[in-house]
Design a protein around this motif. Structure first.
Motif, PDB file in Angstrom:
ATOM      1  N   THR A   1     -13.053   5.374  -3.468  1.00  0.00           N
ATOM      2  CA  THR A   1     -11.607   5.187  -3.450  1.00  0.00           C
ATOM      3  C   THR A   1     -11.063   5.464  -2.056  1.00  0.00           C
ATOM      4  O   THR A   1     -11.671   6.211  -1.271  1.00  0.00           O
ATOM      5  CB  THR A   1     -10.915   6.116  -4.468  1.00  0.00           C
ATOM      6  OG1 THR A   1      -9.498   5.927  -4.393  1.00  0.00           O
ATOM      7  CG2 THR A   1     -11.220   7.588  -4.198  1.00  0.00           C
TER       8      THR A   1
ATOM      9  N   SER B   1      -4.285  -1.967  -2.082  1.00  0.00           N
ATOM     10  CA  SER B   1      -4.187  -3.347  -2.565  1.00  0.00           C
ATOM     11  C   SER B   1      -5.553  -4.009  -2.648  1.00  0.00           C
ATOM     12  O   SER B   1      -5.737  -4.979  -3.390  1.00  0.00           O
ATOM     13  CB  SER B   1      -3.259  -4.164  -1.657  1.00  0.00           C
ATOM     14  OG  SER B   1      -3.833  -4.353  -0.367  1.00  0.00           O
ATOM     15  N   ARG B   2      -6.514  -3.475  -1.891  1.00  0.00           N
ATOM     16  CA  ARG B   2      -7.885  -3.980  -1.972  1.00  0.00           C
ATOM     17  C   ARG B   2      -8.659  -3.285  -3.091  1.00  0.00           C
ATOM     18  O   ARG B   2      -9.550  -3.882  -3.697  1.00  0.00           O
ATOM     19  CB  ARG B   2      -8.598  -3.773  -0.638  1.00  0.00           C
ATOM     20  CG  ARG B   2      -8.033  -4.609   0.489  1.00  0.00           C
ATOM     21  CD  ARG B   2      -8.457  -4.086   1.856  1.00  0.00           C
ATOM     22  NE  ARG B   2      -9.908  -4.014   1.999  1.00  0.00           N
ATOM     23  CZ  ARG B   2     -10.522  -3.387   2.990  1.00  0.00           C
ATOM     24  NH1 ARG B   2      -9.809  -2.754   3.908  1.00  0.00           N
ATOM     25  NH2 ARG B   2     -11.826  -3.382   3.052  1.00  0.00           N
ATOM     26  N   GLU B   3      -8.312  -2.036  -3.356  1.00  0.00           N
ATOM     27  CA  GLU B   3      -9.037  -1.276  -4.374  1.00  0.00           C
ATOM     28  C   GLU B   3      -8.643  -1.678  -5.795  1.00  0.00           C
ATOM     29  O   GLU B   3      -9.497  -1.745  -6.691  1.00  0.00           O
ATOM     30  CB  GLU B   3      -8.784   0.220  -4.176  1.00  0.00           C
ATOM     31  CG  GLU B   3      -9.476   1.085  -5.207  1.00  0.00           C
ATOM     32  CD  GLU B   3      -9.355   2.568  -4.920  1.00  0.00           C
ATOM     33  OE1 GLU B   3      -9.524   3.359  -5.862  1.00  0.00           O
ATOM     34  OE2 GLU B   3      -9.104   2.950  -3.764  1.00  0.00           O
ATOM     35  N   LEU B   4      -7.353  -1.932  -6.016  1.00  0.00           N
ATOM     36  CA  LEU B   4      -6.863  -2.234  -7.356  1.00  0.00           C
ATOM     37  C   LEU B   4      -6.713  -3.734  -7.552  1.00  0.00           C
ATOM     38  O   LEU B   4      -6.336  -4.461  -6.638  1.00  0.00           O
ATOM     39  CB  LEU B   4      -5.511  -1.548  -7.587  1.00  0.00           C
ATOM     40  CG  LEU B   4      -5.475  -0.028  -7.414  1.00  0.00           C
ATOM     41  CD1 LEU B   4      -4.090   0.502  -7.764  1.00  0.00           C
ATOM     42  CD2 LEU B   4      -6.542   0.653  -8.274  1.00  0.00           C
ATOM     43  N   SER B   5      -6.964  -4.180  -8.764  1.00  0.00           N
ATOM     44  CA  SER B   5      -6.796  -5.602  -9.076  1.00  0.00           C
ATOM     45  C   SER B   5      -5.315  -5.960  -9.135  1.00  0.00           C
ATOM     46  O   SER B   5      -4.445  -5.095  -9.273  1.00  0.00           O
ATOM     47  CB  SER B   5      -7.458  -5.923 -10.414  1.00  0.00           C
ATOM     48  OG  SER B   5      -6.717  -5.332 -11.484  1.00  0.00           O
ATOM     49  N   ASP B   6      -5.025  -7.244  -9.056  1.00  0.00           N
ATOM     50  CA  ASP B   6      -3.633  -7.704  -9.142  1.00  0.00           C
ATOM     51  C   ASP B   6      -3.001  -7.281 -10.464  1.00  0.00           C
ATOM     52  O   ASP B   6      -1.824  -6.896 -10.508  1.00  0.00           O
ATOM     53  CB  ASP B   6      -3.569  -9.225  -8.993  1.00  0.00           C
ATOM     54  CG  ASP B   6      -3.891  -9.696  -7.579  1.00  0.00           C
ATOM     55  OD1 ASP B   6      -3.835  -8.853  -6.649  1.00  0.00           O
ATOM     56  OD2 ASP B   6      -4.213 -10.880  -7.414  1.00  0.00           O
ATOM     57  N   ASP B   7      -3.772  -7.343 -11.542  1.00  0.00           N
ATOM     58  CA  ASP B   7      -3.225  -6.973 -12.849  1.00  0.00           C
ATOM     59  C   ASP B   7      -2.874  -5.484 -12.897  1.00  0.00           C
ATOM     60  O   ASP B   7      -1.850  -5.087 -13.471  1.00  0.00           O
ATOM     61  CB  ASP B   7      -4.235  -7.299 -13.959  1.00  0.00           C
ATOM     62  CG  ASP B   7      -4.368  -8.794 -14.192  1.00  0.00           C
ATOM     63  OD1 ASP B   7      -3.455  -9.546 -13.783  1.00  0.00           O
ATOM     64  OD2 ASP B   7      -5.387  -9.210 -14.781  1.00  0.00           O
ATOM     65  N   VAL B   8      -3.701  -4.657 -12.293  1.00  0.00           N
ATOM     66  CA  VAL B   8      -3.418  -3.220 -12.282  1.00  0.00           C
ATOM     67  C   VAL B   8      -2.223  -2.924 -11.386  1.00  0.00           C
ATOM     68  O   VAL B   8      -1.374  -2.084 -11.718  1.00  0.00           O
ATOM     69  CB  VAL B   8      -4.666  -2.429 -11.852  1.00  0.00           C
ATOM     70  CG1 VAL B   8      -4.320  -0.959 -11.622  1.00  0.00           C
ATOM     71  CG2 VAL B   8      -5.757  -2.547 -12.909  1.00  0.00           C
ATOM     72  N   LEU B   9      -2.115  -3.599 -10.259  1.00  0.00           N
ATOM     73  CA  LEU B   9      -0.946  -3.424  -9.401  1.00  0.00           C
ATOM     74  C   LEU B   9       0.330  -3.851 -10.118  1.00  0.00           C
ATOM     75  O   LEU B   9       1.389  -3.225  -9.955  1.00  0.00           O
ATOM     76  CB  LEU B   9      -1.113  -4.204  -8.095  1.00  0.00           C
ATOM     77  CG  LEU B   9      -2.064  -3.575  -7.077  1.00  0.00           C
ATOM     78  CD1 LEU B   9      -2.350  -4.558  -5.946  1.00  0.00           C
ATOM     79  CD2 LEU B   9      -1.486  -2.279  -6.522  1.00  0.00           C
ATOM     80  N   ASP B  10       0.229  -4.885 -10.935  1.00  0.00           N
ATOM     81  CA  ASP B  10       1.398  -5.303 -11.730  1.00  0.00           C
ATOM     82  C   ASP B  10       1.794  -4.206 -12.722  1.00  0.00           C
ATOM     83  O   ASP B  10       2.993  -4.014 -12.990  1.00  0.00           O
ATOM     84  CB  ASP B  10       1.091  -6.602 -12.480  1.00  0.00           C
ATOM     85  CG  ASP B  10       1.162  -7.831 -11.579  1.00  0.00           C
ATOM     86  OD1 ASP B  10       1.744  -7.727 -10.475  1.00  0.00           O
ATOM     87  OD2 ASP B  10       0.619  -8.888 -11.976  1.00  0.00           O
TER      88      ASP B  10
END
Length: 459
Positions: A409, A425-434
């Motif tokens: 992490t 933003s590289r570690e988490l997926s787009d769905d998780v960021l949403d």
């Protein structure tokens, strides 16, 4: 009516700072090269009601709010935004209650970590989270980033000790989340959601923490190594042996020399890297554990490994570990990493980090909470050297890549703030960021709570 005039109508004049020279010391934390703006004012509340009043005023006037502890952060999370209201908790620094029977303490967010430790020790109790900045950092700031520290290899991080929080929400309401009972399965863990949120979901005004009995026995173990990779292997060996030390810290010779030149502590070590371990298991079991750590060090190629017979010397080495960062700051700007990887990956990752330093011609000092894989490479640059700054920043991003490729992490305990936003933003997926954005929108519908930190509000 001007914004400042309207603010003075809802808060006592003595809590509002607008003098530019005084304000300057409240505008940023210790994150090197993280941007910050000029705040509208600094507010130093003395009680929760004044925090509520300040937040409600900010909602009414669409002014961003940035909460601040002692300013020891290393990610830019407490940095002021242009035209914001900085709420500093240095005047809310009271230990409100200590309950020796339930083993809890109730504190205001401005209480310094070590001050809490000293107070509860009077009752034979102990607050385990101990970041290297514990002599200066505050409990509120520790909650904001879910801080760890030297003892977290065995005892865990801040979130494992926070039972209950009083919070001013992004809608200006005062709520309590969590319980002080030993168990709590009632609803969502909103307490856990606030911890580590860096003030983006609400402002913490009171904290109830659980305490442990004060350890009565301790042994220190020192190991010398010729390389970072060997020291990393020793960490992996300790883990493989099933040993959980109460501390396992890494510090390289560059850091030790910097501390010694600053504090004249008489430190010397005929090694490139030191591992400093401790065990607080009493009696014969503690002796056996210490001997097991020595064996793990030796099996990794330690040139010297022993249980310290000199408590003063052992204390000096651990003090040097805590002083490493401020000692290096005296030499020039320091960009600090905070990656965390599996302990089995520590040797590999330390080796790659060392290569990155060489590749970018950057002085790279190494300290780490090595026992839990939390590595803090320190990129040191000469004052005013823009080319060195650019090389260090490039190395910083490449080190993040190494951590993520190793399944780690971008932040173990310092938080995301501004410096680690691209990494997150590289570690988490787009769905998780949403999901993050949905939570932020629900709890901070006016968008005033430390906006622009941790993650971008737009995909």
């Amino acid at each position: 009516m001007s914004l400042l005039a309207s603010l003075s109508q809802v808060l006592p004049a003595e809590t509002i700072i607008t003098d530019a020279d005084i304000m300057a010391s409240y505008l940023h934390d210790e994150a090197e090269w993280a941007p910050y703006g000029q705040a509208l004012a600094i507010v130093r509340p003395r009680e929760t009601a004044e925090v509520v009043a300040a937040v409600r005023w900010a909602i009414e006037h669409s002014v961003a709010v940035v909460a601040r502890g002692a300013g020891t952060g290393l990610s830019g999370g407490a940095n002021a935004l242009e035209g914001c209201l900085v709420i500093s908790f240095d005047a809310m620094n009271q230990i409100l209650d200590v309950d020796p029977v339930e083993r809890t303490a109730r504190v205001q967010p401005g209480v310094v970590n070590n001050d809490l430790r000293a107070r509860v020790a009077e009752d034979g109790l102990w607050y385990p989270p101990d970041p290297a900045s514990a002599p200066w950092s505050t409990i509120g700031g520790n909650v904001a980033t879910n801080a760890g520290g030297l003892c977290c290899v065995k005892y865990g991080v801040t979130s494992e000790y926070v039972l209950n929080l009083e919070v001013v929400t992004g809608t200006g309401k005062l709520v309590r989340v969590g319980k002080t009972t030993a168990k709590n399965a009632a609803g969502y863990d909103l307490r856990g959601l606030i911890i580590g949120a860096e003030g983006t979901l609400g402002i913490v005004t009171e904290i109830t923490v659980r305490l442990l009995p004060l350890p009565q026995d301790s042994r220190a173990i020192v190991g010398y190594f010729d390389s970072l990779v060997d020291a990393g292997q020793a960490v992996a060996n300790v883990t493989a042996a099933g040993i959980i030390p109460s501390a396992l810290e890494l510090v390289d010779s560059y850091c030790l020399k910097a501390v010694d030149e600053w504090k004249n502590m008489g430190l010397s070590a005929e090694a490139e890297v030191l591992l400093l371990a401790a065990t607080d298991v009493p009696g014969a079991a503690g002796q056996a554990e210490a001997e097991g750590i020595v064996a793990a060090f030796e099996s990794a190629g330690a040139t010297f490994a022993a249980i310290s017979e000199d408590a003063e010397e052992a204390d000096a080495f651990f003090a040097a570990r805590r002083l490493a960062y401020p000692a290096l700051e005296r030499l020039g700007p320091v960009l600090t990493e905070d990656l965390c990887v599996a302990r089995s990956k520590v040797p590999e990752v330390l080796g790659k980090i060392q290569e990155i330093g060489r590749k970018h011609d950057t002085v790279l000092a190494q300290i780490a909470h090595a026992g839990d894989g939390n590595l803090h490479p320190l990129l040191v640059t000469p004052i005013g050297d823009d080319a060195a700054r650019e090389r260090a920043q490039a190395a910083f991003e490449e080190i993040i890549t190494v951590a993520l490729e190793a399944g780690g992490t971008v932040s173990g305990e310092h938080g995301i703030g501004l410096l680690k936003k691209p990494g997150l933003s590289r570690e988490l997926s787009d769905d998780v960021l949403d999901m993050h954005r949905a939570i932020k929108s629900a709890l901070d519908p006016h968008g005033i709570m430390n906006p622009g930190k941790v993650f971008s509000l737009e995909a």
